[in-house]
Design an enzyme around this catalytic site. Structure first.
Site, PDB file in Angstrom:
ATOM      1  N   HIS A   1       1.001  -1.294   0.176  1.00  0.00           N
ATOM      2  CA  HIS A   1      -0.154  -0.075  -0.133  1.00  0.00           C
ATOM      3  C   HIS A   1       1.226   1.646  -0.017  1.00  0.00           C
ATOM      4  O   HIS A   1       1.953   1.035   0.198  1.00  0.00           O
ATOM      5  CB  HIS A   1      -0.810   0.172   0.847  1.00  0.00           C
ATOM      6  CG  HIS A   1       0.125  -0.188   2.227  1.00  0.00           C
ATOM      7  ND1 HIS A   1       0.422   0.883   2.938  1.00  0.00           N
ATOM      8  CD2 HIS A   1      -0.539  -1.181   3.641  1.00  0.00           C
ATOM      9  CE1 HIS A   1       1.388   0.509   4.164  1.00  0.00           C
ATOM     10  NE2 HIS A   1       0.290  -0.755   4.707  1.00  0.00           N
TER      11      HIS A   1
ATOM     12  N   HIS B   1       3.959   1.073   2.377  1.00  0.00           N
ATOM     13  CA  HIS B   1       5.384   0.337   1.825  1.00  0.00           C
ATOM     14  C   HIS B   1       5.979   1.486   0.673  1.00  0.00           C
ATOM     15  O   HIS B   1       7.229   1.312   0.353  1.00  0.00           O
ATOM     16  CB  HIS B   1       5.373  -0.669   1.540  1.00  0.00           C
ATOM     17  CG  HIS B   1       3.843  -1.448   2.621  1.00  0.00           C
ATOM     18  ND1 HIS B   1       2.787  -1.818   1.904  1.00  0.00           N
ATOM     19  CD2 HIS B   1       4.382  -1.938   3.499  1.00  0.00           C
ATOM     20  CE1 HIS B   1       1.903  -2.575   3.183  1.00  0.00           C
ATOM     21  NE2 HIS B   1       3.186  -2.425   4.220  1.00  0.00           N
TER      22      HIS B   1
ATOM     23  N   CYS C   1      -0.054  -8.884  21.636  1.00  0.00           N
ATOM     24  CA  CYS C   1      -0.094  -8.389  20.815  1.00  0.00           C
ATOM     25  C   CYS C   1       0.783  -9.291  19.374  1.00  0.00           C
ATOM     26  O   CYS C   1       1.769  -8.441  18.708  1.00  0.00           O
ATOM     27  CB  CYS C   1      -0.293  -6.567  20.385  1.00  0.00           C
ATOM     28  SG  CYS C   1      -1.007  -6.244  18.437  1.00  0.00           S
TER      29      CYS C   1
ATOM     30  N   CYS D   1       1.303  -6.839  15.775  1.00  0.00           N
ATOM     31  CA  CYS D   1       2.487  -6.001  16.151  1.00  0.00           C
ATOM     32  C   CYS D   1       3.498  -7.094  16.251  1.00  0.00           C
ATOM     33  O   CYS D   1       5.171  -6.654  16.575  1.00  0.00           O
ATOM     34  CB  CYS D   1       2.897  -5.035  17.748  1.00  0.00           C
ATOM     35  SG  CYS D   1       1.721  -3.870  16.980  1.00  0.00           S
TER      36      CYS D   1
ATOM     37  N   CYS E   1      -3.486  -2.198  22.285  1.00  0.00           N
ATOM     38  CA  CYS E   1      -2.771  -1.699  21.719  1.00  0.00           C
ATOM     39  C   CYS E   1      -2.611  -0.419  20.581  1.00  0.00           C
ATOM     40  O   CYS E   1      -3.821  -0.554  19.802  1.00  0.00           O
ATOM     41  CB  CYS E   1      -1.799  -2.795  20.183  1.00  0.00           C
ATOM     42  SG  CYS E   1      -1.137  -2.394  19.130  1.00  0.00           S
TER      43      CYS E   1
ATOM     44  N   HIS F   1      -3.416  -1.308  17.149  1.00  0.00           N
ATOM     45  CA  HIS F   1      -4.322  -2.473  16.233  1.00  0.00           C
ATOM     46  C   HIS F   1      -5.853  -2.473  16.825  1.00  0.00           C
ATOM     47  O   HIS F   1      -6.437  -2.631  16.441  1.00  0.00           O
ATOM     48  CB  HIS F   1      -3.739  -3.720  15.988  1.00  0.00           C
ATOM     49  CG  HIS F   1      -2.714  -4.151  15.680  1.00  0.00           C
ATOM     50  ND1 HIS F   1      -0.824  -3.517  16.101  1.00  0.00           N
ATOM     51  CD2 HIS F   1      -2.470  -4.336  13.961  1.00  0.00           C
ATOM     52  CE1 HIS F   1      -0.462  -3.724  14.893  1.00  0.00           C
ATOM     53  NE2 HIS F   1      -1.544  -4.044  13.970  1.00  0.00           N
TER      54      HIS F   1
ATOM     55  N   LYS G   1      -3.125   6.369  11.060  1.00  0.00           N
ATOM     56  CA  LYS G   1      -2.459   6.346  10.325  1.00  0.00           C
ATOM     57  C   LYS G   1      -3.421   5.210   9.263  1.00  0.00           C
ATOM     58  O   LYS G   1      -4.107   4.362   9.149  1.00  0.00           O
ATOM     59  CB  LYS G   1      -1.555   4.823  11.400  1.00  0.00           C
ATOM     60  CG  LYS G   1      -0.474   3.647  10.761  1.00  0.00           C
ATOM     61  CD  LYS G   1      -0.051   3.347  11.482  1.00  0.00           C
ATOM     62  CE  LYS G   1       0.221   2.054  10.753  1.00  0.00           C
ATOM     63  NZ  LYS G   1       0.693   1.306  12.119  1.00  0.00           N
TER      64      LYS G   1
ATOM     65  N   LYS H   1      -3.276  -1.215   6.588  1.00  0.00           N
ATOM     66  CA  LYS H   1      -3.446  -3.093   6.355  1.00  0.00           C
ATOM     67  C   LYS H   1      -4.573  -2.940   7.631  1.00  0.00           C
ATOM     68  O   LYS H   1      -5.994  -3.288   7.143  1.00  0.00           O
ATOM     69  CB  LYS H   1      -2.671  -3.685   6.422  1.00  0.00           C
ATOM     70  CG  LYS H   1      -1.210  -3.861   6.972  1.00  0.00           C
ATOM     71  CD  LYS H   1      -0.778  -4.643   6.671  1.00  0.00           C
ATOM     72  CE  LYS H   1       0.374  -4.528   7.084  1.00  0.00           C
ATOM     73  NZ  LYS H   1       1.918  -4.704   6.530  1.00  0.00           N
TER      74      LYS H   1
END
Ligand code: MSP
Length: 509
Positions: free
Chosen positions: A19, A22, A127, A130, A144, A147, A295, A298
């Site tokens: 995405h 990256h 988590c 992570c 987290c 997430h 943020k 994904k």
């Protein structure tokens, strides 16, 4: 001979398709590599995929595939995406490559033999998103922060790396050599983390819970913690290509976002010290692309796909937006409307329109034949604007201030557009006596386009190539950064008819 330089992107998890996030880091690496090569420096570029661990095993199971089949598929998608959008990574490494696996085991065995790894028990909040244990105080409302899920409590016996033994050396390193972590705010954050005890690092996962990983060479009931495996790709990648020379590895520059500073600034140098390998040269940390201030990632589902952006706007426009809009180190807001605004204003108007006008006049008045003449009047200031742009670019890019560098080039382009208006060659052309001056003005403007192609080549590689070809020059000109102004076009040289470099685009609905 200048020292080589070695850039790495993070080794991306294969739990989702590539995405925007990256793509940004990989585009930055690609730009820097092109930049240094254009300046005659040997530049290496490694990217790849991180394929072991809970997270991958879980998504693979959900997709009804084996972890390896799943990883093969997504890893191939990263690779083909980078190929399709023209990112010239030198090496694409996978943590499942047998050479990498062997290297990780070799390093583990070495550190273990030195007594730097011990067996112990551990209880912690983990988590899986992570792939790491969290301290209570790091959680937000018990969840987290990335997430937004509650970590699970896990108690188990594991192997630990004596990371705490390196704490003082890490503090001394980052205090003594500030250039190791840039921008400086991230170095200060790391030093703040290092003011608290860092503890030892749990580097194993029992196979009873997770079998998808690299076996510990000294206990096959366990696999290696995914970070201990993935970070070593930066070195195993060099080795896989017969380049495991410390003199190269010491020139490593890691490009990462702020999410993975801790493993890169604490785990990694401690691992390198324990393995008696040289340290990397520097970490370059950028911020997050956000959408509506969250943020972009994904796991949150709001994704921008590079192939879609390329299809809609062209890759150079997308690159330009990414590099021009984000101040490296800080967060930026992604907006397709802002992308279109930049495309229309800077690329279609600022650059594309200038190129079309110059090439069209060159055809209309001289059948494409350039009329080299000595500069006069306004011409001198025009040339100076580009000398200044070059100087600023050379200052900003090595500091990762791509936005400032591009701003400087576009200031010179603004000057060039104003020069066209001020000198008004289209008006002068009506007077046959002024033809030589029209020829001279267009010659200056061809030099503007030639210089712009050179200055923008690392950022807009396709456009730069198209531009030199439209000018009737050889692609090799792109590397001739120091060719003096006024020497690129011999008498009789012909330029091609114009083409729209950047058609204007309608803003998204
Ligand atoms: N596998 C680890 C890295 C191991 S490196 C030895 C990992 N992978 S990841 O797929 O999650 O990639 C994280 C990286 O992707 C970030 O550090 C950054 O380079 C890029 N980005 C992902 N989302 C991003 C944004 N929203 N904005 C900018 N870049 C981000 O972590």
């Amino acid at each position: 001979m200048a020292e080589p330089i070695y850039y790495t992107t993070p080794i991306y998890y294969v739990n989702a398709e590539p995405h925007l996030g990256h793509t940004y880091t990989t585009v930055v690496a690609d730009t820097l590599v092109r930049w240094w090569r254009q300046r005659g420096r040997d530049a290496l570029f490694l990217t790849g995929t991180d394929e072991h661990g809970d997270k991958i095993a879980q998504v693979a199971a959900k997709a009804g595939e084996t972890p390896k089949a799943y990883a093969d598929r997504i890893s191939a998608s990263f690779r083909s995406t980078w190929d399709a959008i023209g990112l010239r990574y030198g090496w694409f490494e996978r943590t499942t490559d047998p050479g990498h696996v062997a290297f990780v085991q070799q390093v583990l065995a070495r550190i273990h033999a030195k007594g730097e790894i011990y067996f112990g028990s551990y209880t912690g909040l983990y988590c899986t998103g992570c792939e790491r244990f969290y301290q209570e105080r790091e959680l937000v409302d018990g969840k987290c922060p990335d997430h937004k899920t509650a970590p699970v409590e896990i108690a188990e016996e594991n192997y630990f790396f004596r990371m705490s033994a390196y704490q003082d050396r890490l503090i001394a390193l980052f205090e003594r050599e500030p250039e190791r972590i840039q921008p400086d705010g991230y170095r200060r954050e790391v030093l703040a983390l290092l003011r608290e005890p860092i503890g030892d690092l749990c580097i194993s996962r029992p196979k009873s819970r997770l079998a998808w990983g690299i076996d510990l060479p000294f206990d096959d009931r366990y696999v290696t913690y995914v970070w201990f495996d993935a970070l070593l790709t930066y070195v195993s990648g060099l080795q896989a290509h017969g380049l495991n020379r410390p003199e190269l590895w010491q020139h490593a520059h890691h490009l990462i976002a702020k999410d993975i500073v801790k493993p890169h600034a604490i785990f990694w140098p401690a691992m390198l010290m324990a393995a008696e390998l040289p340290l990397y040269r520097a970490l370059h940390v950028h911020g997050y692309w956000q959408m509506n201030a969250d943020k972009m990632s994904k796991s949150l589902g709001n994704v921008v796909r590079p192939l879609e952006m390329q299809a809609r706007y062209g890759m150079d426009a997308f690159r330009y937006y990414l590099l021009r809009e984000m101040a490296f180190g800080q967060d930026a807001e992604f907006s397709e409307t802002a992308l279109v605004t930049r495309l229309n204003a800077d690329l279609a108007n600022g650059l594309g329109n200038l190129a079309s006008r110059v090439l069209a006049m060159q055809q209309r008045y001289f059948q494409g034949a350039v009329q080299p003449r000595a500069p006069e009047g306004d011409d001198v200031a025009l040339h100076e604007a580009f000398v200044l742009a070059r100087r600023e670019l050379e200052q900003h890019v090595p500091q990762m201030a791509f936005h400032r560098g591009l701003e400087a080039v576009w200031r010179a382009l603004d000057h060039a557009n104003k020069y066209v208006t001020d000198t008004a060659p289209f008006t002068l052309a009506k007077d046959p006596a002024m033809r030589p001056r029209v020829g001279a003005i267009l010659h200056e403007l061809c030099e503007v386009l030639r210089t712009t192609a050179q200055l923008t080549a690392p950022f807009l590689p396709e456009t730069a190539t198209r531009l030199v070809r439209l000018l009737g020059l050889d692609d090799a000109v792109l590397a001739e950064l120091d060719r003096p102004w006024g020497t690129a076009f011999a008498p009789g040289h012909r330029t091609a008819p114009p083409e729209a470099l950047f058609p204007r685009v309608e803003p998204p609905a």
